[in-house]
Motif scaffolding. Structure first.
Motif, PDB file in Angstrom:
ATOM      1  N   LEU A 177       7.925  -7.545  -9.467  1.00 28.51           N
ATOM      2  CA  LEU A 177       8.595  -6.680  -8.493  1.00 28.51           C
ATOM      3  C   LEU A 177      10.085  -7.007  -8.423  1.00 28.51           C
ATOM      4  O   LEU A 177      10.934  -6.120  -8.437  1.00 28.51           O
ATOM      5  CB  LEU A 177       7.949  -6.840  -7.112  1.00 28.51           C
ATOM      6  CG  LEU A 177       8.599  -6.066  -5.970  1.00 28.51           C
ATOM      7  CD1 LEU A 177       8.371  -4.573  -6.140  1.00 28.51           C
ATOM      8  CD2 LEU A 177       8.055  -6.547  -4.635  1.00 28.51           C
ATOM      9  N   ASN A 189      -1.989  -3.111  -1.175  1.00 30.96           N
ATOM     10  CA  ASN A 189      -1.263  -4.321  -1.538  1.00 30.96           C
ATOM     11  C   ASN A 189      -1.252  -4.502  -3.045  1.00 30.96           C
ATOM     12  O   ASN A 189      -2.247  -4.869  -3.643  1.00 30.96           O
ATOM     13  CB  ASN A 189      -1.891  -5.539  -0.851  1.00 30.96           C
ATOM     14  CG  ASN A 189      -1.100  -6.801  -1.076  1.00 30.96           C
ATOM     15  OD1 ASN A 189      -0.156  -6.831  -1.848  1.00 30.96           O
ATOM     16  ND2 ASN A 189      -1.465  -7.839  -0.396  1.00 30.96           N
ATOM     17  N   THR A 190      -0.118  -4.236  -3.658  1.00 30.85           N
ATOM     18  CA  THR A 190       0.006  -4.400  -5.099  1.00 30.85           C
ATOM     19  C   THR A 190       0.754  -5.675  -5.461  1.00 30.85           C
ATOM     20  O   THR A 190       1.099  -5.879  -6.603  1.00 30.85           O
ATOM     21  CB  THR A 190       0.708  -3.188  -5.727  1.00 30.85           C
ATOM     22  OG1 THR A 190       1.998  -3.054  -5.144  1.00 30.85           O
ATOM     23  CG2 THR A 190      -0.087  -1.918  -5.521  1.00 30.85           C
ATOM     24  N   ASP A 234       2.772 -10.671  -9.933  1.00 36.01           N
ATOM     25  CA  ASP A 234       3.119  -9.364  -9.351  1.00 36.01           C
ATOM     26  C   ASP A 234       4.443  -9.456  -8.591  1.00 36.01           C
ATOM     27  O   ASP A 234       5.293  -8.571  -8.692  1.00 36.01           O
ATOM     28  CB  ASP A 234       2.048  -8.888  -8.360  1.00 36.01           C
ATOM     29  CG  ASP A 234       0.708  -8.599  -8.993  1.00 36.01           C
ATOM     30  OD1 ASP A 234       0.652  -8.304 -10.201  1.00 36.01           O
ATOM     31  OD2 ASP A 234      -0.294  -8.672  -8.242  1.00 36.01           O
ATOM     32  N   GLN A 281       5.243  -1.981  -0.611  1.00 31.93           N
ATOM     33  CA  GLN A 281       4.141  -2.315  -1.513  1.00 31.93           C
ATOM     34  C   GLN A 281       2.890  -2.783  -0.774  1.00 31.93           C
ATOM     35  O   GLN A 281       1.780  -2.489  -1.198  1.00 31.93           O
ATOM     36  CB  GLN A 281       4.569  -3.410  -2.499  1.00 31.93           C
ATOM     37  CG  GLN A 281       5.589  -2.979  -3.509  1.00 31.93           C
ATOM     38  CD  GLN A 281       5.019  -2.036  -4.539  1.00 31.93           C
ATOM     39  OE1 GLN A 281       3.888  -2.151  -4.963  1.00 31.93           O
ATOM     40  NE2 GLN A 281       5.808  -1.056  -4.928  1.00 31.93           N
ATOM     41  N   THR A 282       3.083  -3.538   0.309  1.00 33.55           N
ATOM     42  CA  THR A 282       1.930  -4.106   1.012  1.00 33.55           C
ATOM     43  C   THR A 282       1.451  -3.253   2.176  1.00 33.55           C
ATOM     44  O   THR A 282       0.341  -3.421   2.654  1.00 33.55           O
ATOM     45  CB  THR A 282       2.257  -5.517   1.552  1.00 33.55           C
ATOM     46  OG1 THR A 282       3.302  -5.431   2.518  1.00 33.55           O
ATOM     47  CG2 THR A 282       2.633  -6.461   0.421  1.00 33.55           C
TER      48      THR A 282
END
Length: 77
Positions: free
Chosen positions: A13, A2-3, A9, A52-53
């Protein structure tokens, strides 16, 4: 994996991926007040967030969301 852990964040994105000039100040604005936002951006965002997650995104909540903040809350809850 998870970024997307903070609002910053999340905004980054969107700004990087969609090229929309959004900032943290835009998070609580209604989506129709975000310059250039359209429904295709939501589809891209869903795909990017899932990538991403590493997990599915709650589509019903996203379709009901009226702001980027509501989208962020749905994804991070």
């Amino acid at each position: 994996m998870n970024t997307v852990t903070t609002v910053d964040d999340f905004v980054q994105l969107i700004a990087d991926g969609l090229g929309l000039p959004v900032t943290a100040e835009d998070v609580d604005r209604d989506l129709d007040q975000i310059a250039g936002w359209d429904s295709l951006h939501l589809l891209w965002l869903v795909t990017a967030l899932e990538r991403q997650t590493g997990r599915s995104v709650p589509m019903v909540e996203l379709l009901r969301a009226r702001s980027l903040g509501e989208i962020y809350a749905a994804v991070t809850s």
